[in-house]
Design an enzyme around this catalytic site. Structure first.
Site, mmCIF file in Angstrom:
data_model
loop_
_atom_site.group_PDB
_atom_site.id
_atom_site.type_symbol
_atom_site.label_atom_id
_atom_site.label_comp_id
_atom_site.label_asym_id
_atom_site.label_seq_id
_atom_site.Cartn_x
_atom_site.Cartn_y
_atom_site.Cartn_z
ATOM 1 N N CYS A 181 -1.274 0.946 7.921
ATOM 2 C CA CYS A 181 -0.842 0.048 6.859
ATOM 3 C C CYS A 181 -1.311 -1.391 7.080
ATOM 4 O O CYS A 181 -1.327 -1.882 8.188
ATOM 5 C CB CYS A 181 0.669 0.069 6.764
ATOM 6 S SG CYS A 181 1.253 -0.889 5.402
ATOM 7 N N GLU A 220 0.810 -1.209 0.000
ATOM 8 C CA GLU A 220 0.000 0.000 0.000
ATOM 9 C C GLU A 220 0.844 1.261 0.000
ATOM 10 O O GLU A 220 1.955 1.262 0.510
ATOM 11 C CB GLU A 220 -0.882 0.011 1.246
ATOM 12 C CG GLU A 220 -1.991 -1.001 1.157
ATOM 13 C CD GLU A 220 -2.503 -1.413 2.513
ATOM 14 O OE1 GLU A 220 -2.643 -0.539 3.376
ATOM 15 O OE2 GLU A 220 -2.735 -2.611 2.687
#
Ligand code: SAH
Ligand code: SF4
Length: 339
Positions: free
Chosen positions: A330, A94
């Site tokens: 995250c 990500e």
């Protein structure tokens, strides 16, 4: 090696190996790093490099590759933060993109997963899947476009992937590429002391952020397994060395967790620990992650914690949880998508 990971010296060697003039190396580097195309399917075609003769393009097509990268999903928060789920080869990571008056900042990943196992971190729960290459780090930046600041604070521990991370810094700051200033790059570490020393010895001008999260070894050890390997004393010595060598201010990250590390006494202990250091403290109310019963410190108490630090002369800010509704912590988007 992925050709986007190669520096100019390595590209020159490649040109020699295939009987091409060495000046082609700079042309290839410039094209790859300045004009990197974001193909929808992520597959790069050397044929598009129209600054090169056809025979060289063919040669590159048969000898070289670039790991395919593409954005799988994009979520935009109300504050404009964009979170992207990106496929890199066979893994997913990500990035988080933030728009500021002074330009775009991107938070990129350095590993798929992470083996450090911090209990508050979604990435840490999956273990290390694999290290990312410098090419894959560059592509995260190029997929966003127009980036001015980079933080290595996405998935993974950058100093656990030391060589690729340093290579990335060299590529992304190269004047023949996008030429991002070293001072516009921040590397965040959970505190791998020997690697912090090695980083200092490279004499880069990048900023260092250190995830502290506790002011005594017992508290830190309960949150971060790495704290069992290196004591706070050793960690702080490495931090001081870093500021002495680089003259760069260190950012200490501190995830405020209710009843764990957020008491006024702990704020005073933090102030004592950091006294006299060239530093800044980033207080972040912990983002709850699945499977853990950690809860964030309330805003009022977080502000009081910050005030104790400020009164002791330690610059501190309470970071608003950017893009909270897109799960900016995250690993959460990845977990939700099941990839
Ligand atoms: N591995 C590096 C960089 C990636 S993590 C490191 O640990 O520093 C980036 C930052 O997010 C670190 O400061 C980490 O401690 C913090 N972080 C991870 N999970 C979090 C959570 N659930 N809430 C708040 N901060 C978190
Ligand atoms: Fe790894 Fe950083 Fe997460 Fe710890 S906080 S598990 S070091 S990514």
């Amino acid at each position: 090696m992925d050709i986007l990971s190669m520096n100019i010296t390595e590209l020159e060697q490649l040109m020699k190996d295939i009987g091409q003039p060495t000046y082609r190396a700079v042309q290839i580097f410039e094209w790859l790093h300045q004009r990197f195309p974001a193909a929808a399917d992520g597959v790069f075609s050397f044929n598009e490099m129209n600054n090169l003769p056809k025979n060289l393009r063919n040669e590159l097509t048969s000898r070289c590759y670039i790991t395919p990268a593409n954005i799988v999903e994009r979520l935009t928060a109300k504050d404009g933060t964009i979170k992207s789920l990106i496929r890199l080869g066979e893994v997913h990571i990500e990035t988080v993109l933030m728009e500021y008056a002074h330009g775009r900042s991107i938070c990129i990943s350095t590993q798929a997963g992470c083996r450090m196992g911090c209990i508050f971190c979604a990435t840490g729960q999956s273990g290390l899947i694999r290290n990312l290459t410098a090419s894959e780090m560059c592509q995260q930046v190029y997929l966003a476009g127009g980036v001015r600041n980079i933080v290595l604070m996405g998935c993974g521990e950058p100093l656990d992937n030391f060589d690729a991370t340093i290579r990335f810094v060299e590529l992304i700051t190269h004047p023949k590429g996008v030429g991002i200033g070293q001072r516009h790059i921040t590397l965040s570490t959970c505190g791998l002391v020997p690697k912090m020393r090695e980083l200092a010895s490279r004499r880069l001008q990048i900023n260092l952020a250190v995830s502290l999260h506790g002011t005594d070894d017992a508290t830190r050890q309960a949150l971060m397994p790495i704290a069992r390997r290196y004591s706070i004393k050793e960690l702080m010595a490495a931090c001081r060395e870093y500021t002495e060598i680089t003259h760069r201010r260190i950012t200490f990250e501190y995830a405020l967790t209710s009843g764990v590390n957020d008491s006024p006494a702990q704020a005073r202990a933090l102030a004592a620990l950091l006294k006299g250091m060239l530093c800044h403290v980033n207080l972040i109310p912990v983002n709850p992650v699945e499977g853990q019963s950690l809860s964030p410190t309330k805003r009022r108490e977080a502000m009081a914690f910050a005030e104790i630090l400020q009164k002791a002369g330690i610059p501190a800010t309470v970071r608003r949880t950017i893009g909270a509704e897109v799960n900016a912590a995250c690993g959460q988007l990845r977990a939700k998508k099941g990839v």
